[in-house]
Motif scaffolding. Sequence first.
Motif, mmCIF file in Angstrom:
data_model
loop_
_atom_site.group_PDB
_atom_site.id
_atom_site.type_symbol
_atom_site.label_atom_id
_atom_site.label_comp_id
_atom_site.label_asym_id
_atom_site.label_seq_id
_atom_site.Cartn_x
_atom_site.Cartn_y
_atom_site.Cartn_z
ATOM 1 N N THR A 1 0.851 -1.195 0.000
ATOM 2 C CA THR A 1 0.000 0.000 0.000
ATOM 3 C C THR A 1 0.885 1.242 0.000
ATOM 4 O OG1 THR A 1 -1.771 -1.126 1.193
ATOM 5 C CG2 THR A 1 -1.753 1.278 1.266
ATOM 6 N N LEU A 2 0.635 2.120 -0.987
ATOM 7 C CA LEU A 2 1.379 3.378 -1.090
ATOM 8 C C LEU A 2 0.465 4.507 -0.635
ATOM 9 C CD1 LEU A 2 3.929 4.921 -2.095
ATOM 10 C CD2 LEU A 2 2.759 5.160 -4.295
ATOM 11 N N THR A 3 0.909 5.267 0.368
ATOM 12 C CA THR A 3 0.125 6.376 0.907
ATOM 13 C C THR A 3 0.808 7.693 0.570
ATOM 14 O OG1 THR A 3 -0.631 4.978 2.726
ATOM 15 C CG2 THR A 3 -0.890 7.363 2.994
ATOM 16 N N LEU A 4 0.017 8.620 0.023
ATOM 17 C CA LEU A 4 0.511 9.949 -0.327
ATOM 18 C C LEU A 4 -0.250 10.969 0.507
ATOM 19 C CD1 LEU A 4 0.481 9.465 -4.213
ATOM 20 C CD2 LEU A 4 2.458 9.301 -2.701
ATOM 21 N N PRO A 5 0.321 11.437 1.632
ATOM 22 C CA PRO A 5 -0.390 12.419 2.470
ATOM 23 C C PRO A 5 -0.312 13.817 1.866
ATOM 24 C CG PRO A 5 1.745 11.879 3.432
ATOM 25 C CD PRO A 5 1.610 11.015 2.215
ATOM 26 N N ALA A 6 -1.375 14.610 2.052
ATOM 27 C CA ALA A 6 -1.431 16.017 1.617
ATOM 28 C C ALA A 6 -0.926 16.161 0.194
ATOM 29 C CB ALA A 6 -0.623 16.896 2.574
ATOM 30 N N ILE A 7 -1.623 15.527 -0.728
ATOM 31 C CA ILE A 7 -1.162 15.482 -2.113
ATOM 32 C C ILE A 7 -1.209 16.877 -2.730
ATOM 33 C CG2 ILE A 7 -3.397 15.043 -3.241
ATOM 34 C CD1 ILE A 7 -1.831 12.812 -4.839
ATOM 35 N N ALA A 8 -0.225 17.153 -3.626
ATOM 36 C CA ALA A 8 -0.141 18.444 -4.304
ATOM 37 C C ALA A 8 -0.120 18.204 -5.813
ATOM 38 C CB ALA A 8 1.116 19.187 -3.865
ATOM 39 N N SER A 9 -0.240 19.289 -6.583
ATOM 40 C CA SER A 9 -0.300 19.169 -8.046
ATOM 41 C C SER A 9 0.931 18.476 -8.604
ATOM 42 C CB SER A 9 -0.444 20.554 -8.679
ATOM 43 O OG SER A 9 -1.663 21.149 -8.308
#
Length: 927
Positions: A265-273
Amino acid sequence: MHSGHACNVEEERYSERVYTIREGEMLELTCLVTGHPRPQIRWTKTAGSVSDRFQDSSVFNETLHIAKIQRHQGGRYYCKAENGLGSPAIKSIRVDVYYLDEPVVTVHQSIGEAKEQFYYERTVFLRCIANSNPPIRYSWFRGRDVLSQGSDKGVEIYEPFFTQLQGETKILKLKNLRPKDYANYSCIASVRNVCGIADRRVVFRLTNKTAPASIKLLVEDPIVVNPGQTVSLVCITTGGEPTPSLNWTLSSGSLPEKSLMKDGTLTLPAIASEDAGIYSCIASNNVGNPAKKSTTIIVRALKKGRFWITPDPYHNDDNIQIGREVKISCQVEATPPEELQFSWLKNGRPLRSSERMVITQTDPDISPGTTNLDIIDLKFTDFGTYTCVAALRGGAIPEISIDVNISSTTVPPNLTVPRGKSPMAVREGDTVELECLVSGKPKPIILWSRADKEAPMPDGSMQTETYDGVLRIVNVSREMSGSYRCQTSQYNGFNVKPREAVIELIVRYPPAVEPVWQEVRQGLGRTVSMNCRVLRAHPSRVLRYEWRLGSRLLHAGTFDSRDDTDYTVRNLAREGYGEYTCDIINEVGPGRCTFLVTGKAYPPEFYYDTYNPLWQNRPRVYGYKLQWTQMNPNAVDRIMVYRLGIRQTGKQRWWEQEIQVEGNIQKGELITHNLTELIRPEAYVVRLTPITRFGEGDSSTRVVTYSVPINPHLREFHCSFEEDPVCMFTQDKNDDFDWTRHSAATRDTKYTPNTGPSGDRSGSKQGFYMYIETSRPRKEGDTARLLSPTFNVALKSSYSISSPPAYCFSFYFHMFGKHIGTLNAFVKQKGQSTSEAGPVWSLSGNQGDRWRQAKISIHPTASFQVMFEGIRGPGIEGDIAIDDVTLEEGECPDPPSNPIRGAAAHSVSSIWPLSVTLFYTVFIGLR
C-alpha cells in the motif's frame, strides 16, 4: 608506488603496470618524483579527471587517495610532474577494480508451450545473471549434485553470453520436466577468489506450484483528488510462487519524499499538483516477467485565467461598432479538463445563451479550456461588464472570475516607443527601463523578446511578460546589448494582428585591456618593451591612451586602426625602474594596464636532494652543505653577492653574512656554501637573498634540521640506475671517458652489434643500466671510472681497529664480446687517492651473454666510496655493463673464494692514520 589495499600489482606485456583492487577498498597511488626545482604534481585519468570527482586536496599531491573506490573509477591514472625545465615527466598505471555482484536466477517457460498449469510437462529455462570483473565462471547444482553438459539427458547448459544491461548470463534448460526436476537449483558465480572475492550463490526452489506473479489494484483509474487529500493506493498479489515482492514506481521520476509504503500500500499524504502522474505497482518473484499494473492520479487545479476580444472578422477595421459582431473568449488551465464548467454574467447577473448572445462552452478550433460569448448585431444596450466564471464540478477548488468591459471606449491597442527612449545608452552595471507605450482599452499584456538574435532575455527565459509595458533590467551587462522587441499579446486585449516596436539597447563600458598587471624584470642598460592591448570597448572608435611612470606623463595619443599601444625604454636607467601604467580611455572611462619594471633578482631555489648534506664538526656542533640554483639568473644584472641570514628556530635574532659570487651564474648551476658552527641538535631557519646593482632580490627560506650524521641510505643502499641522477654516482674527472646510462629499448643504431646486454639485469628492455661504449674514438687501454656517493661509517664502541664494521658490496655485471677488456671494483676511503686504492675485485675477457653477480665483503674504517673502472679492450666489440649495485651491513652470506691476487691491505694516508684490512670474496654466479 602503490599501497592501500592492492590485491595484486603485475607487469603485463609491453611493461604495462596493472594495479588490481577490490571495490570498496582504498586506492592509494604515490608518485615518487625527483627534479630541481621541486616539481608540481597533477593526477589525471584517461577519461579526464572531471568525470571522476577526485578530492581537490588529492589531485595536486604526490599521493592520490580514493576512499572506497567504485567500479566506474577503474582506468588509467597518470601522474604528471612539471618544474618548468624540459618536458613534463609522466608515468601511468592501470587500475583494475574487481567486484562480484549477487547473482539473480529467473525462471521462464518456453514460448508457445503454455498450458493450463504453468509447470506441467513442459520445458523451462533457469537464467542466472551477475555482474563482475574479472569474468565469471558459473556452475549449476541440483541439490548437492553438480549439473554439467551431457551428465543428464533432460538438462542442457548454454554457454554464457553477455548483454549490456544484464552482464554475463548463464542458462540452464530443463526439457519436459520430470518429477526429479522439482528441486533446489543453485547458481554459483565465481571469480576464482581473485582479490579474495568469495563465490556468490543463489538458490531457487522449483516445484510443481511455481508460478509467475499476478497482482490486482484495489483502486480506480484514474483517481481524481483535491489538493491536500491523503491518497492510498492498494496493490495485492493474486498469485505467484514463490511469494512476489511488491514495489511502487512513478513514471515521471522518483516517488514523492513524503510517500509511505507498507505491504503493497502506497500512501501519499497532503497530495499536491506536482505529485500527479502514473503510479505503477510491480510484483516480481523471478518467475516469468514481472507483473505490472498502473493507475493515474489527477490532482484538481484551476489557474491562469485570460480573455481576448475578437471584433467582427468580416470587416477591415479592428474597432467595435454598433451593428457588428463581437466575440469574447475566456480561457483557463483546468485539471481535469472534463470537469471544467463555465458561466457568464452581465453586470453581475446570470447570462443565458440566446439567438443574439450565443454561449459556446468549448471551441474545438482553439486551445482547450476555452468558452466563447458571441454578441451578434451589437446594440447600445449590450455595453457593460461581462464576467466569465470558471469552476470545477464538486466545488472544492476556488472558482476564477474574469471581467471584460465592452463600451463605446473599447478600442484596439496601439504601441509606440516614447521619444528619446530608443536607442537607450547606459553604462554597464546601471539599471535600465525599456518602455513601450501601449494605448487601447483594455490594455493587453506586452511580450518582450530579443529581436536581433536567438538569445534569452535577462531573466533567462525566451520571452518575458509585462503588464505596464516597462521592461526593467538590473545590473545591465555588455552581453545584454542589442535590439529588444515589445509586442502586444492577444491575451487580456484584442484578438487582432499584433502591434510591435523595437528598442535598441546600447551598453557602454570602458575598455577591457590586457595585461591588467605584469612584472617585468630587467637589468640596467637593456631595452624594455611594454604592450597594452584592447580586448573590447564600447564605444570603440573614440579611444586615446596615456603612458605614465608613477604620476609623470610619458606619452599620449589616439588610436587609429590598431588595437594596442607600445612603450619602449631603450636604455634602462636606475630612475627608469618603477610602475608604468597605460590608460586606454573612452567616454565611459579608462581601462588600465600596469607594468612593474624592476631589476630585482628572482629568488634562489634550494636543492634538497643532496646525499650526506650534514656532517659532525665537533661533539657539540655540526655543519650543513647548503646548495641552491638561481632562478632566471640572466634576466637581470649579474648577481654580485648573496646575503645569508640564519637564525635558530624559535628565536628572533638573525645573523647575517655575505657570500661573494665570482663571474656570471649559469641557469641550473649548483651553488654550494657550507654552514658551520651549528649547535646540535638545534634546527635553523636559513634565508638567502640575491643582490645585484639594483639592490635586494626576492628571498627564499628553508629550515635546516639536525639528524644523526650516519648515512641513512647505507643499510638499504640499492641503485638500479632507473632515475637520473643515478643515485648520486659521479664520473671521475681524471679518466679518459665516461660511463653511459642507457636502456636496451632506447639505444640507437650506433650501438655496437654482438656485444652488450639486450636488457637490464631484470630482463626488461625498459630498464636502465650503466655501460662503457667502446666504439671510436675510444682506443685500447682507455679507462672510465664511476664514483658512488660518500658513505659514512658509524664506529660503534664494540668495534676496534682490528675488527672494523663489515659491509657486503655486490653488483651485477655483463661482459660479452670478443674484445672485452677489464672491469675493476675499488673501495676508496677518505684521504686515499685512486692509485692508492687497489681493486677489491677484477675480471677480464668475454664472460658470455648473461648477467652475473659479484659479492665482496669489505671492512672500511672511515667514510668511503665504491668505484667502478672499465678498461677498453683491443676492439669495438667490448662493451661492459653494470647494474643493481648494493651495499648491506654485515658480511656477505657466501663463503670467501677466489681472492684477488696480491690484494693485500693498502696503507691509508689521511687524517686517520689507520691500516685498512679488506676481506673480499668474489661470488660469480648465474642470475
